[in-house]
Write an enzyme that holds these catalytic residues in place. Sequence first.
Site, PDB file in Angstrom:
ATOM      1  N   ALA A  21      45.887  -7.500 -52.320  1.00 41.26           N
ATOM      2  CA  ALA A  21      46.642  -7.396 -53.564  1.00 41.26           C
ATOM      3  C   ALA A  21      47.861  -8.310 -53.537  1.00 41.26           C
ATOM      4  CB  ALA A  21      47.075  -5.950 -53.796  1.00 41.26           C
ATOM      5  N   TYR A  62      47.013   6.112 -59.548  1.00 41.80           N
ATOM      6  CA  TYR A  62      46.258   5.008 -60.149  1.00 41.80           C
ATOM      7  C   TYR A  62      46.042   5.190 -61.650  1.00 41.80           C
ATOM      8  CZ  TYR A  62      45.295   4.038 -55.242  1.00 41.80           C
ATOM      9  OH  TYR A  62      45.419   3.776 -53.902  1.00 41.80           O
ATOM     10  N   LYS A 101      35.650  -7.529 -53.794  1.00 45.35           N
ATOM     11  CA  LYS A 101      34.350  -7.413 -53.141  1.00 45.35           C
ATOM     12  C   LYS A 101      34.453  -6.428 -51.978  1.00 45.35           C
ATOM     13  CE  LYS A 101      35.814  -9.463 -49.483  1.00 45.35           C
ATOM     14  NZ  LYS A 101      35.934  -8.643 -48.245  1.00 45.35           N
ATOM     15  N   ARG A 169      40.111  -0.135 -40.500  1.00 47.06           N
ATOM     16  CA  ARG A 169      39.266  -0.164 -41.701  1.00 47.06           C
ATOM     17  C   ARG A 169      37.896  -0.787 -41.437  1.00 47.06           C
ATOM     18  NH1 ARG A 169      38.234  -3.857 -45.481  1.00 47.06           N
ATOM     19  NH2 ARG A 169      39.678  -5.367 -44.592  1.00 47.06           N
ATOM     20  N   ASP A 182      32.429  -6.639 -45.611  1.00 43.88           N
ATOM     21  CA  ASP A 182      33.706  -7.338 -45.618  1.00 43.88           C
ATOM     22  C   ASP A 182      33.550  -8.839 -45.446  1.00 43.88           C
ATOM     23  OD1 ASP A 182      36.789  -6.680 -45.370  1.00 43.88           O
ATOM     24  OD2 ASP A 182      35.686  -4.819 -45.190  1.00 43.88           O
TER      25      ASP A 182
END
Length: 329
Positions: A21, A62, A101, A169, A182
């Site tokens: 982000a 959110y 993605k 992650r 990823d």
Amino acid sequence: MSDIASGRPIRWGFLGAGGIAATMAGDLHHGNNVLHAVAARDGDRAAAFAARFGASRSHGNYRAVIEDPDVDIVYVATTHPFHREQALMAIAAGKPVLVEKPLTLNAADARQVLSAARDKGVFAMEAVWMRANPLILRAQELVGNELIGDVVAVHADFCIEVDFDPKHRLYDLANGGGALLDLGIYPMNFAWLFLGRPDTQQVLGTLSPTGSDATAAIQWGYASGATAQMRCATTAWTPGRATIAGTLGSISVEPWFVKPERLVVTTGQGESRVEGEEKGYGPQIEEVERCLRQGLLQSPVAPHADTIAILELIDQARADLGVRYPAEG
């Protein structure tokens, strides 16, 4: 004419305030775009992000961004398992979406999201930023003009080294961890651009102690005899070049095909170079802006059919390796 079509700045609302982000926010100066609002589960983190990038509003949930009437497009930059729910929430509110993605954890969820966007009449796109890169588009043009003849082979890899940590992650199945979603999604998109849907897929790989895919080597076969070899891993770094080989020559995409700086074209006439300028996420942002101003529901650079088809191939690869996410039930 809508006010977006009239040319005023497009106001973005971000879901998530992590590294990706931040990269996107740093590139929003491309075109006529502004960061209007950002949300994160941690309201303080969202506020710090807003202050850093000049957003007008920040939120600790959110839905506040999605329901903000001044947000023109929602960018979903949370971790993989949350993409489906958040994209559907935004679409239900009539907001266009750009979703990092992978669009969702699997192809079935992607079909649901993209069908919802179509039914609602809003734009939706998976953020495989490489596909908007000018040098990637130039390589497609050169291949389309048959400069290197018929494509017979594509090679691409995206491998990094991340020390094993069950909470990281990339190794956490509950967070959609694994090399394929990823990293592998990039070489698979690259090969798809030049060879399209394969007739066969073969997969070799290894799993981490948590059961995530740590390495995956994928080969696509075609009735024409063409092949594509792709590799992704979280266990070691590789150079990240990609090549497209044809009957009359080849194109090397360097030094890293995801954001290349040059194309090296080799034919019977010798070697030539097509130099480019590394523009980060800028071209993707400009493509989204173009689509919104023209009222398109999908981008020809990253069409919905490609997003679904590549996730189908990743689903198959994960099944071959024995990887399943808790969120899939």
